[in-house]
Design a protein around this motif. Structure first.
Motif, PDB file in Angstrom:
ATOM      1  N   HIS A  44      -6.737 -14.362  17.203  1.00 26.72           N
ATOM      2  CA  HIS A  44      -5.923 -13.892  18.306  1.00 26.72           C
ATOM      3  C   HIS A  44      -5.998 -14.848  19.475  1.00 26.72           C
ATOM      4  CE1 HIS A  44      -5.753  -9.791  16.615  1.00 26.72           C
ATOM      5  NE2 HIS A  44      -4.659  -9.753  17.333  1.00 26.72           N
ATOM      6  N   ALA A 103       2.570  -4.552   3.124  1.00 27.20           N
ATOM      7  CA  ALA A 103       1.658  -5.195   4.082  1.00 27.20           C
ATOM      8  C   ALA A 103       1.866  -6.702   4.113  1.00 27.20           C
ATOM      9  CB  ALA A 103       0.210  -4.865   3.743  1.00 27.20           C
ATOM     10  N   GLU A 117     -10.708 -13.613  11.951  1.00 22.13           N
ATOM     11  CA  GLU A 117     -11.040 -13.396  13.375  1.00 22.13           C
ATOM     12  C   GLU A 117     -12.488 -13.774  13.656  1.00 22.13           C
ATOM     13  OE1 GLU A 117      -8.836 -11.560  15.544  1.00 22.13           O
ATOM     14  OE2 GLU A 117      -7.387 -10.797  14.082  1.00 22.13           O
ATOM     15  N   LEU A 168       4.122   1.151   2.130  1.00 24.91           N
ATOM     16  CA  LEU A 168       4.032   0.105   3.143  1.00 24.91           C
ATOM     17  C   LEU A 168       3.932  -1.274   2.492  1.00 24.91           C
ATOM     18  CD1 LEU A 168       3.074  -0.108   6.398  1.00 24.91           C
ATOM     19  CD2 LEU A 168       1.081  -1.000   5.191  1.00 24.91           C
ATOM     20  N   GLN A 190     -13.589  -9.729   8.787  1.00 27.48           N
ATOM     21  CA  GLN A 190     -13.269  -9.238  10.126  1.00 27.48           C
ATOM     22  C   GLN A 190     -14.254  -8.137  10.556  1.00 27.48           C
ATOM     23  OE1 GLN A 190      -9.205  -8.053  10.522  1.00 27.48           O
ATOM     24  NE2 GLN A 190      -9.449  -7.325  12.600  1.00 27.48           N
ATOM     25  N   PRO A 238       0.234 -10.397  15.276  1.00 29.00           N
ATOM     26  CA  PRO A 238      -0.279  -9.194  15.943  1.00 29.00           C
ATOM     27  C   PRO A 238      -1.051  -8.298  14.977  1.00 29.00           C
ATOM     28  CG  PRO A 238       2.048  -8.934  15.476  1.00 29.00           C
ATOM     29  CD  PRO A 238       1.686 -10.335  15.062  1.00 29.00           C
ATOM     30  N   ASN A 239      -1.655  -7.240  15.479  1.00 28.94           N
ATOM     31  CA  ASN A 239      -2.373  -6.287  14.638  1.00 28.94           C
ATOM     32  C   ASN A 239      -1.437  -5.718  13.584  1.00 28.94           C
ATOM     33  OD1 ASN A 239      -3.987  -5.250  17.587  1.00 28.94           O
ATOM     34  ND2 ASN A 239      -4.972  -6.295  15.908  1.00 28.94           N
ATOM     35  N   GLY A 240      -1.966  -5.624  12.373  1.00 26.76           N
ATOM     36  CA  GLY A 240      -1.191  -5.033  11.292  1.00 26.76           C
ATOM     37  C   GLY A 240      -0.167  -5.965  10.678  1.00 26.76           C
ATOM     38  N   ALA A 241      -0.218  -7.251  11.038  1.00 29.44           N
ATOM     39  CA  ALA A 241       0.778  -8.194  10.536  1.00 29.44           C
ATOM     40  C   ALA A 241       0.579  -8.518   9.062  1.00 29.44           C
ATOM     41  CB  ALA A 241       0.725  -9.481  11.355  1.00 29.44           C
ATOM     42  N   GLY A 242      -0.642  -8.304   8.566  1.00 28.83           N
ATOM     43  CA  GLY A 242      -0.917  -8.626   7.161  1.00 28.83           C
ATOM     44  C   GLY A 242      -1.865  -9.803   6.987  1.00 28.83           C
ATOM     45  N   LYS A 243      -2.546 -10.194   8.040  1.00 33.23           N
ATOM     46  CA  LYS A 243      -3.458 -11.342   7.967  1.00 33.23           C
ATOM     47  C   LYS A 243      -4.650 -11.051   7.062  1.00 33.23           C
ATOM     48  CE  LYS A 243      -4.198 -11.335  12.471  1.00 33.23           C
ATOM     49  NZ  LYS A 243      -3.355 -10.198  12.903  1.00 33.23           N
ATOM     50  N   THR A 244      -5.316  -9.932   7.335  1.00 31.60           N
ATOM     51  CA  THR A 244      -6.499  -9.591   6.541  1.00 31.60           C
ATOM     52  C   THR A 244      -6.126  -9.334   5.087  1.00 31.60           C
ATOM     53  OG1 THR A 244      -7.601  -8.673   8.471  1.00 31.60           O
ATOM     54  CG2 THR A 244      -8.410  -7.955   6.337  1.00 31.60           C
ATOM     55  N   THR A 245      -5.002  -8.675   4.882  1.00 32.08           N
ATOM     56  CA  THR A 245      -4.565  -8.410   3.514  1.00 32.08           C
ATOM     57  C   THR A 245      -4.368  -9.721   2.754  1.00 32.08           C
ATOM     58  OG1 THR A 245      -3.467  -6.432   4.348  1.00 32.08           O
ATOM     59  CG2 THR A 245      -2.886  -7.137   2.133  1.00 32.08           C
ATOM     60  N   PHE A 263       0.890  -1.160   0.000  1.00 29.64           N
ATOM     61  CA  PHE A 263       0.000   0.000   0.000  1.00 29.64           C
ATOM     62  C   PHE A 263       0.927   1.209   0.000  1.00 29.64           C
ATOM     63  CE2 PHE A 263      -2.644  -3.180   2.222  1.00 29.64           C
ATOM     64  CZ  PHE A 263      -3.740  -3.164   1.386  1.00 29.64           C
TER      65      PHE A 263
HETATM   66  N1  LIG Z   1      -6.535  -0.286   2.212  1.00 31.71           N
HETATM   67  C1  LIG Z   1      -5.361  -0.043   2.836  1.00 31.71           C
HETATM   68  N2  LIG Z   1      -4.665   1.075   2.566  1.00 31.71           N
HETATM   69  C2  LIG Z   1      -3.482   1.320   3.173  1.00 31.71           C
HETATM   70  N3  LIG Z   1      -2.910   0.505   4.079  1.00 31.71           N
HETATM   71  C3  LIG Z   1      -3.559  -0.630   4.409  1.00 31.71           C
HETATM   72  C4  LIG Z   1      -4.820  -0.966   3.805  1.00 31.71           C
HETATM   73  N4  LIG Z   1      -5.220  -2.150   4.317  1.00 31.71           N
HETATM   74  C5  LIG Z   1      -4.270  -2.533   5.196  1.00 31.71           C
HETATM   75  N5  LIG Z   1      -3.266  -1.630   5.266  1.00 31.71           N
HETATM   76  C6  LIG Z   1      -2.057  -1.737   6.089  1.00 31.71           C
HETATM   77  O1  LIG Z   1      -1.469  -2.996   5.858  1.00 31.71           O
HETATM   78  C7  LIG Z   1      -0.965  -3.549   7.053  1.00 31.71           C
HETATM   79  C8  LIG Z   1      -1.558  -4.923   7.265  1.00 31.71           C
HETATM   80  O2  LIG Z   1      -2.929  -4.774   7.556  1.00 31.71           O
HETATM   81  P1  LIG Z   1      -3.890  -6.020   7.789  1.00 31.71           P
HETATM   82  O3  LIG Z   1      -5.272  -5.483   7.874  1.00 31.71           O
HETATM   83  O4  LIG Z   1      -3.614  -7.044   6.784  1.00 31.71           O
HETATM   84  O5  LIG Z   1      -3.423  -6.514   9.239  1.00 31.71           O
HETATM   85  P2  LIG Z   1      -4.031  -7.660  10.157  1.00 31.71           P
HETATM   86  O6  LIG Z   1      -2.946  -8.640  10.362  1.00 31.71           O
HETATM   87  O7  LIG Z   1      -5.297  -8.158   9.586  1.00 31.71           O
HETATM   88  O8  LIG Z   1      -4.294  -6.873  11.502  1.00 31.71           O
HETATM   89  P3  LIG Z   1      -5.493  -6.998  12.588  1.00 31.71           P
HETATM   90  O9  LIG Z   1      -5.106  -8.059  13.537  1.00 31.71           O
HETATM   91  O10 LIG Z   1      -5.506  -5.654  13.241  1.00 31.71           O
HETATM   92  O11 LIG Z   1      -6.741  -7.277  11.840  1.00 31.71           O
HETATM   93  C9  LIG Z   1      -1.297  -2.552   8.144  1.00 31.71           C
HETATM   94  O12 LIG Z   1      -0.138  -1.799   8.429  1.00 31.71           O
HETATM   95  C10 LIG Z   1      -2.362  -1.683   7.561  1.00 31.71           C
HETATM   96  O13 LIG Z   1      -2.258  -0.373   8.048  1.00 31.71           O
END
Ligand SMILES: Nc1ncnc2c1ncn2[C@@H]1O[C@H](COP(=O)(O)OP(=O)(O)OP(=O)(O)O)[C@@H](O)[C@H]1O
Ligand SMILES: [Mg+2]
Lengths: 326, 258
Positions: A194, A19, A161, A17, A84, A38-45, A14
């Motif tokens: 989590h 991700a 989640e 960044l 999520q 952890p949060n922001g690790a990239g799971k949802t992405t 992104f």
């Molecule tokens: N649409 C977007 N635009 C910009 N940055 C994004 C976008 N989606 C995710 N990110 C960034 O990508 C990184 C990974 O995000 P992601 O949502 O995959 O984390 P996660 O592991 O699912 O976290 P969580 O446990 O909080 O759900 C984060 O730093 C987030 O800020």
């Protein structure tokens, strides 16, 4: 038989960044595979890329043998998704949300009605079926989303989640059902979580941090990374304790906000020695290693220790609060 | 193909269901056209006393007010696309194995249906404007209202497909709807407008919509040739062509969303 999911050097940026950063893994057909991080690790992405909602910046992935970019519609036909964040229409009733889903997935009406009955019953929402979703608590909405994702009996089920904010009883009900589906229909499950206990249910777990998979194994395999027992100590001077332990027992500990963690083969005999040697000890606990310890060992941080963890705690508190009002 | 129609249908049905549950919104949005009809219509009635047999300003404004009501409700309905993006419901459709173009079509049809249901109330109130309508006229007017609503809702869908935020959507929409409303000829006929304005009016799809409605309402009146600019057939063809382009672009926009 082909793998249910394959990812090769999967990467998503992104802007500046990264991700998801060159992730490789395969999930066998019928496996329950978990992403822990952890949060922001990239799971949802990662999940969104696999579910065709985001394009990878580079690398490629297949789901049920179909490429997630070039054969997106085949992938969509094969998968079910529980997001999520909320994705219900809260101006429709529970039943209307479910039937909407069945039409999108071409589930014949007769099957739709029987499955809906069964699923709503399972999560204890049968009596609320005719109510608008906006009158539901956070936990009830979550339960509804879960059964919606199961309605069309997907070959590969993505759960982001899935049980965040649910009470332990509902969580175990839902797990029971997922396992039944998994056993009877061979559904492959890819989930992020989590909750350590949930991760234990997985056949294999990938631990992801800063967009990279840093370990991938069965839960017991992962725990073998941690040598033996974990001794957790509370003290008023953590640095002094670390130094003393290094000096006298040749043990290096790990720190989080409150506690010091030691790994040792023989926890029971280590504790009295430690207490004798170091007077300034307020509290001692001994336990078998958990995935939390594995994460701490691999990254030097506790999994909930990362800034945005507070946000997560808030989210949980909010849904718990809403459930109380129910 | 079957998936396409099933998706259009279920998205349309959802919009209609939600609409019928919002009684207060229906009434609130009716207030504005009624105010225009009663205050503007009555207020300007004597100023526009013309020596044309069959002409009365109140009944002249009436189709304009119907057009305006359809314009605002149809545009308003596409706001729900932005809500669906922000509240996450759209993801549920995007991840499903359905052609995404169907979302645009379903939304545009849903918006046109609700705009028609609402505009339909104005048809019942025709006597307030001194207009008496036969059953045949009412049916034709309802059909025309649907075509107008569909062309407007298609614009809304196209804009909403490309916008992420409410602010952005409202900005563009305010920029579009007000000129569309003012240039539609709701309050004055084309031939009394200054020469520089006439081509602009001819660019406004709502102009053809209002003209079509007038063609029907004034069908038996000696003032017909004064109040309309072209035949109803031309109006309908222009509206259909316009809708086709807009909905086509809207469908393409949705197909391309990531
Ligand atoms: N649409 C977007 N635009 C910009 N940055 C994004 C976008 N989606 C995710 N990110 C960034 O990508 C990184 C990974 O995000 P992601 O949502 O995959 O984390 P996660 O592991 O699912 O976290 P969580 O446990 O909080 O759900 C984060 O730093 C987030 O800020
Ligand atoms: Mg996430």
């Amino acid at each position: 038989m082909t793998n249910a999911i394959e990812a090769f050097e999967l990467t998503r940026n992104f802007k500046d960044l990264v991700a998801v950063n060159g992730v490789n893994f395969t999930v066998g057909a019928g496996e329950i595979f978990g992403f822990l991080g952890p949060n922001g690790a990239g799971k949802t992405t990662t999940i969104k890329i696999l579910a065709t909602l985001l394009r990878p910046t580079s690398g490629r992935a297949t789901v049920s043998g179909y490429d997630v970019v070039r054969q997106a519609s085949n992938v969509r036909r094969a998968i079910g998704m529980v997001f999520q964040d909320q994705s219900l229409d809260d101006r429709l009733t529970a039943e209307e949300n479910m039937l909407f889903h069945c039409v999108l997935y071409g589930v014949p009406r007769k099957d739709a009605l029987t499955r809906m009955e069964e699923l709503l019953d399972l999560v204890g929402l049968s009596i609320r079926r005719k109510d608008l979703v906006k009158t539901f608590s956070g936990g009830m909405k979550r339960r509804l989303e879960l059964c919606r994702g199961l309605l069309h009996r997907p070959a590969v089920l993505f759960l982001d989640e899935p049980t965040l904010g649910l009470d332990p009883q509902t969580r175990s009900h839902i797990w029971e059902y997922i396992r039944t589906l998994h056993r009877e229909l061979g559904t492959t499950v890819f989930l992020t979580t989590h909750y350590m206990e949930e991760a234990e249910v997985c056949d294999r777990i990938g631990i992801i941090d800063h967009g990279k998979i840093i370990a991938l194994d069965s839960p017991s395999g992962l725990k073998r990374v941690v040598g033996g027992d974990v001794v957790i100590v509370k003290t008023s001077d953590k640095e002094a304790l670390l130094a003393a332990a290094r000096e006298r027992f040749n043990l290096s500990g790990q720190l989080d906000d409150e506690m010091v963690y030691f790994e040792t083969e023989r926890g029971e005999s280590f504790i009295p020695e430690l207490v004798k040697a170091i007077p300034d000890i307020l509290e001692v606990r001994l336990r078998q290693p958990t995935l939390e310890d594995v994460f701490l060992k691999l990254t030097g941080r506790a999994i909930r220790d990362t800034g945005s963890g507070k946000l997560d705690a808030m989210r949980i508190r909010r849904t718990v609060h809403q459930r109380r009002r129910q | 193909m079957q998936a396409f129609f099933a998706t259009v249908y279920i998205i349309w049905l959802r919009d209609v269901k939600r609409f019928t549950r919002e009684g207060t919104r229906v009434l609130a949005m009716l207030g504005q056209p009624l105010l225009y009809l009663l205050i503007m219509g009555q207020g300007l009635r004597s100023a526009f006393k013309m020596n044309i047999p069959g002409f009365d300003y109140l009944s002249f404004v009436y189709p304009g007010v119907i057009g305006m009501s359809v314009l605002f409700t149809a545009i308003f309905s596409s706001v729900s696309i932005i809500w669906d993006k922000q509240f996450g419901f759209l993801k549920e459709v995007l991840v499903a194995p359905v052609p995404r173009a169907a979302i645009a079509m379903g939304k545009a049809l849903g918006g046109s249906t609700t705009a028609c249901l609402q505009g339909g109330i104005l048809l019942i109130l025709a006597p307030l404007a001194g207009v008496s309508l036969g059953l045949g006229q009412i049916i034709v007017l309802a059909g025309l209202m649907f075509i107008i609503a569909f062309s407007v809702a298609s614009i809304g869908t196209l804009v909403a497909a490309r916008m992420e935020t409410m602010e952005g959507f409202h900005l563009i929409m305010n920029f579009l709807t007000l000129p569309m409303f003012l240039l539609s000829g709701a309050f004055f006929p084309l031939n009394t407008a200054p020469a520089w304005m006439q081509p602009l009016m001819r660019l406004d799809p709502l102009f053809y919509g209002v003209d079509a409605l007038r063609n029907v309402i004034y069908a038996d009146s000696p003032a017909l040739s004064y109040v309309v600019a072209q035949t109803v057939t031309v109006d309908v063809l222009v509206l259909l062509a316009f809708s086709l382009v807009m909905i086509g672009l809207g469908m393409m926009s949705f197909s391309r969303t990531e």
